[in-house]
Design an enzyme around this catalytic site. Sequence first.
Site, PDB file in Angstrom:
ATOM      1  N   PHE A 101       3.172 -51.500  12.508  1.00 33.53           N
ATOM      2  CA  PHE A 101       2.046 -51.758  11.279  1.00 33.53           C
ATOM      3  C   PHE A 101       1.574 -50.569  10.815  1.00 33.53           C
ATOM      4  CE2 PHE A 101      -2.295 -52.641  10.191  1.00 33.53           C
ATOM      5  CZ  PHE A 101      -2.006 -53.898   9.193  1.00 33.53           C
ATOM      6  N   ASP A 130     -21.755 -57.839  14.200  1.00 30.84           N
ATOM      7  CA  ASP A 130     -20.282 -57.895  13.854  1.00 30.84           C
ATOM      8  C   ASP A 130     -19.699 -58.817  14.471  1.00 30.84           C
ATOM      9  OD1 ASP A 130     -19.866 -55.351  12.635  1.00 30.84           O
ATOM     10  OD2 ASP A 130     -20.016 -54.249  14.258  1.00 30.84           O
ATOM     11  N   ALA A 144      -1.315 -49.289   7.572  1.00 27.54           N
ATOM     12  CA  ALA A 144      -2.332 -49.851   6.584  1.00 27.54           C
ATOM     13  C   ALA A 144      -1.721 -50.026   5.228  1.00 27.54           C
ATOM     14  CB  ALA A 144      -3.649 -48.897   6.364  1.00 27.54           C
ATOM     15  N   ASP A 152     -20.958 -46.562  11.731  1.00 30.70           N
ATOM     16  CA  ASP A 152     -22.031 -47.311  11.984  1.00 30.70           C
ATOM     17  C   ASP A 152     -23.355 -46.684  12.144  1.00 30.70           C
ATOM     18  OD1 ASP A 152     -20.641 -49.771  11.982  1.00 30.70           O
ATOM     19  OD2 ASP A 152     -20.158 -49.863  14.267  1.00 30.70           O
ATOM     20  N   THR A 212       1.721 -50.856   4.328  1.00 34.84           N
ATOM     21  CA  THR A 212       2.332 -51.874   4.122  1.00 34.84           C
ATOM     22  C   THR A 212       1.868 -53.193   4.626  1.00 34.84           C
ATOM     23  OG1 THR A 212       3.382 -51.726   6.310  1.00 34.84           O
ATOM     24  CG2 THR A 212       4.529 -50.361   4.550  1.00 34.84           C
ATOM     25  N   ARG A 213       0.843 -53.021   5.398  1.00 29.37           N
ATOM     26  CA  ARG A 213       0.145 -54.326   6.118  1.00 29.37           C
ATOM     27  C   ARG A 213       1.264 -55.102   6.729  1.00 29.37           C
ATOM     28  NH1 ARG A 213      -3.530 -57.184   2.135  1.00 29.37           N
ATOM     29  NH2 ARG A 213      -1.895 -56.329   0.660  1.00 29.37           N
ATOM     30  N   MET A 214       2.205 -54.801   7.183  1.00 28.71           N
ATOM     31  CA  MET A 214       3.442 -55.384   7.952  1.00 28.71           C
ATOM     32  C   MET A 214       3.752 -54.703   9.219  1.00 28.71           C
ATOM     33  SD  MET A 214       5.570 -56.873   4.865  1.00 28.71           S
ATOM     34  CE  MET A 214       6.135 -55.241   4.525  1.00 28.71           C
ATOM     35  N   SER A 215       4.266 -55.595   9.943  1.00 30.56           N
ATOM     36  CA  SER A 215       5.003 -54.932  11.074  1.00 30.56           C
ATOM     37  C   SER A 215       6.266 -55.833  11.439  1.00 30.56           C
ATOM     38  CB  SER A 215       4.379 -54.887  12.550  1.00 30.56           C
ATOM     39  OG  SER A 215       4.015 -56.152  13.010  1.00 30.56           O
ATOM     40  N   GLU A 243      -2.484 -59.526  19.375  1.00 29.60           N
ATOM     41  CA  GLU A 243      -1.868 -60.636  18.632  1.00 29.60           C
ATOM     42  C   GLU A 243      -0.268 -60.691  18.686  1.00 29.60           C
ATOM     43  OE1 GLU A 243      -3.745 -58.287  17.790  1.00 29.60           O
ATOM     44  OE2 GLU A 243      -5.543 -58.966  16.502  1.00 29.60           O
TER      45      GLU A 243
END
Lengths: 582, 693, 84
Positions: B392, B323, B394, B538, B396-399, B364
């Site tokens: 954040f 990974d 999933a 996995d 909107t994929r924004m914060s 980040e």
Amino acid sequence: MLQGWIQIGLTLLILVAITPLFGGYMARVYQEEKTFFDRILNPLDRLLYSAIGVQPKENMTGWQYARAAISSNIVMALLIFFLIMNQGWLPLNPTRVPAPTWDTALHTTISFITNTNQQHYSGETYLSYGSQMLGLGYHMFTSAATGLAVGIAFIRGLTGKPLGNFYVDLIRSITRILLPISIVGAIALLAAGVPETLAGVVVVPTLEDPAVSQAIARGPVAHYEFIKELGENGGGFFAINSAHPFENPNGFTNLVQLVAILSVPSSLIYTYGVFANNIKQALLVYLIPLSILVGFVILTAIAEYNGNPAVNALLNVDQAPNLEGKEVRFGWAQSALYAVITTASMCGAINSLHDSFMPNGGFATLSNMFLQIVFGGQGTGTAYLFAYLLLAVFVTGLMVGRTPEFLGRKIEKREVVLASFLILLVHPIAILIPGAITMAFPDQLSGISNPGFHGLSQVMYEYASAAANNGSGFEGLGDSQPSPIAIAGGAETSTTALWWNLSTCFSLLAGRYIPIVSLLLLADGLSRKQPVPETVGTLRTDTGLFTGVTAGVILILGALTFFPILALGPIAEAFLISRGIG
Amino acid sequence: MQTSTTATRGTRDSRRHTPKADMSGVYQRAIRESFVKLDPRIVVRNPVMFIVWVGTIVTLLVTIDPNLFGTVSADAGNQRLLNGLITLILFLTVLFANFAEAVAEGRGKAQADSLRSTRSDTVARKLLPNGSIQEVSSTELRRGDQVQVVAGDMIPADGEVVRGIASVDESAITGESAPVLKQPGTDISSSVTGGTRILSDELIINVTSDPGQGFIDRMIALVEGAERTKTPNEIALTVLLTVLTLVFLIVVATVSPLANYVEAPTTIAILISLLVALIPTTIGGLLSAIGIAGMDRVAQFNVIATSGRAVEACGDVNTLVLDKTGTITLGNRLADEFIPVNGHSVEELAQVALAASVFDETPEGKSIVQLAEREYQAKVGFDRSTAEGVEFSARTRMSGTDLPNGREIRKGAVDAVKGFVRSRGGKIPAEIDEAYARVSRLGGTPLAVCQDGEMYGVIYLKDIVKAGLRERFDQLRRMGVKTIMLTGDNAITASVIAQEAGVDDFIAEATPEDKIDVIRREQNEGKLVAMTGDGTNDAPALAQANVGVAMNSGTQAAKEAANMVDLDSDPTKLIDLVAIGKQLLITRGALTTFSIANDIAKYFAIIPTIFAAAGIGALNIMGLKSPQSAIISALIYNALIIPALIPLALKGVQFRPLTANQLLRRNILIYGVGGVIAPFIAIKLIDLIIPFS
Amino acid sequence: MKNYSSRTEAIESTIAIWSQFRRQKLPLRLFLALCLNLLIAPAVFATTESGLSRSQSYWIGALGLVTVALAIYLFFVMFAPEKF
């Protein structure tokens, strides 16, 4: 002296030169590519396939292939045994030879189906023309073809291809390789003076005293002679084999015979290279038997050239070639070369008496048969060589930190069992155990003519020759029954001959069929394995380094097993002679 | 995105041997064990040593009565002394072989004991279906039971957290002193291991293993060698050694009549000595020790292997599937640069980016704050308490942040932010795509930043490749091992990271299904594949891989599916495991080669002297004093070489990342050629030393 | 009566010994090997003219049997190594 070495050198050069040509041709034959004979032979092949009900495209598994090989061999064995036991009333018997004893017939049968041709009889006086031609001559083709077929199936499996079809391989071996070459070879021998006739014995007055007449044996020799060499058979038409002037009259025929003897087993290594698409590896592997062969030829020839110091002392010379038991027309060089080549290749034809060689010769010829890979038998020699390679890969391949693999195929328990069983175990069992029994009761069983170290060599040679399917004899043993004519005249049968006939049968069978089955199973298993792609982490087997490693493994695992015998036989004898007591 | 703390855990070497095993007394115990192992029922499992053992009994008989098997010519007293010495040395040979195995096992046991100390019987509070609590012994817990643990308790069994949040001290098994946070639901931190201690709060745990089947129990059993079965390669080698033994048994048994025939008879004791010298006692005595030590080395790396087969397979691995996140790169991407658009200055962008990230607690987000404040002296220009953070998701994929004045500041995936800007009636400047492409080319993740309908620019989030990985991948390449990186990033980003890290191949935009597909694809080409994983998704890939290493921090499902579990949860350890696997095979091959190569010298020591009557004394190229001295010297060498090689067998032959040919050349030189020469020298020296004429 | 009981005792103990024997494979094999050696030893004695005593030939016979047994054992290991 120089002349002798030139003879030896040229013969070996011719052998090496024909290897790629012949090897390439065999690869074409077995890969079913177009060959010169196809136009004539393809219809014949098809006829044969349909006659015996074979689907030529059908691949066999290892077991099927082995079963086909063994069952066809059994049928042929029954046929030849019947022929010999009934030769008294069967046709083609101008000399009116009655049937030999059952044990001689049994030993002869087994010895010929195993491509050994160990002879505990003299052809002229024991067998009719019919037995020789129809029984033995026919077997010289089929037993050689069986070996070739097994060798090719092994090469196919090793290189990841299906094993093929035994009957197809058998037929193609005969029609494309053995038969055409034999026809040409036999004509060449005929032209060089080898007789080919169905007429019986000639009775002529002798030159010394015309009142005394001599019976000269002859017969259909030329065709029999060539396949004897080409098929690694070695069973001579006459008792003294290729030393007989009718079998091997001159230097030319001797050369033809030598080349014929070694051509198939040496070329087969090249054939492997074509199958594996790796000529480099084939050539490197080729160097192992070639260098052993050259070494043994030199070792033997030097001793024969220098002669026996004890004899030389009597003659008051420093050096005189040892010509005891040799034909003067061949001399020390061609006799030594012939002896080494015939034992190296499991042919077993002889043009001089190995018993009379200096101990170096005994050492070389015995070692050849212990190793079995100095080109070795028809088909099987190459297979043994690669089985050794597998063992070398297994032992040393671990040292690169991976599960050992050969041509991308992992060598695991099954491979190790089969390869080590085949290479390391069968041979000692087939030689040492009957040998030790014979030596434990030398008076009752062996009938040894020379006591001491030489006697030991004689006995072990006989079993090594049987187990390696060589067939040559050191001789000097009480291993022959009286001839059928003598028995008819009231001669007593011999118990030592009975023991020799039966005990060598054990070695013959063990040395032939256990390896054949093991080789085929080994090849079958390998061909079914998923190949692992090669990386820099993979052990490369086509390098000089690895070839050297293989040679070391052959030396340690193959030769050291028999070191005590060599030490107590030829080596002890050599020391004895060098001390001047011989 | 999973976070991994491995990078902060210090170097691997500093964590070796954890928990530290107590090695004192191992040797005393091993000596005792080597006598216990003389039991024929145990010796019979080792074919080479069993032959020596039977030989010892026979030589003992001829020590008592030298004329037992036939009258010997020499005087009986002398003969008895020789036979007695032979018996003693043969006995020691068996004993040394037992000792080698016992030491290897002892080291494993010491490791196990230190683990077992954590395994004391604890009282567990079992939750009954009616909600009441019953106190039971931890050994009575079964799979599926629920237990409650509170601060200070020992966790009684392996399990999954179903309720609660707590910090757990896992130092007993990982050697890592920092406590680990455990909570339900999350893939990574919901599994707990029996024998670890809960430090704060309380947890409800669903027990996932029956007593004796737990993680530590399995580890103990494995390192102790109790569950040791022969690996495929060991089996193949055993076959070869057995065949060699059988061959030499036949050779020696049949040489006696031959020797008698040429009037160079020997005694039974000498024949047995010859047999023992020729059979591969060195590797036969050390084979099991090598295998046990291999497992032990894996355990010392804090990895639990479920079988020796798995360790061996490591050496054969052709492909590593790794990974990207957490293995090749540090888990976190860090802000590296601001790229303004629309005519804004960098400072303006920094200001807006800071505002967008003040409520963002992800690494980040923190790195954006840090970059804006440090490099551009940006300040938060509003009252935090009245502003509102937008999390954040999933979807909107924004914060971002909703400011008190009603302005909406957003940062996130470029597409998503573009959509947001459009929805607020703004225009999308062309530069944004250029910036996006540039960042992607660099292997970074672009985050777009906007305020209402106004696009401000792009933040370049950089993936940090772990230090030293490039060199290790180079080593792997030299060993012929291919590395494949799996990442959810797009192809451009992935290729940049792949190049930076030096992996051979990558799969971009990978899903868990891709993982299993790539493993299958490689396996169909005949390759052996190793991978690491931790998530439940996995598990199928871990099961499919030939070597699957689960992280201890991973889910129970992943650990069940894997054949190894890394207690340190360090995915790069896979590389070390490959080396350990190779080392194991190399050690076996080297000692086998050495053992077989020794035979030449032994032959030349023994054969010429014992058959001296046959006049082959000139073969005695070592010039040994007498047959007796030659036999005894060869046997002493044969016996002493076993303990002399025990350290090598336990430590393993040093592995270097070389190509197969270089390795072969090197090892053949040391163990093959060395194996031919060494005994010549050693036997001659022993012959000079011993006072035997 | 007494006679009868001692006879049953003998039969019973014989049966007991036999059933023990059948369960205990190793002693049975050893016993059979020793019986076999009763045949081999005289053969060894007869075939070597040089002065071997009776007990020596018995021991040599036993040694031969041990060697054969070891060879069989090794063959077994060779084909089924995983059992060891």
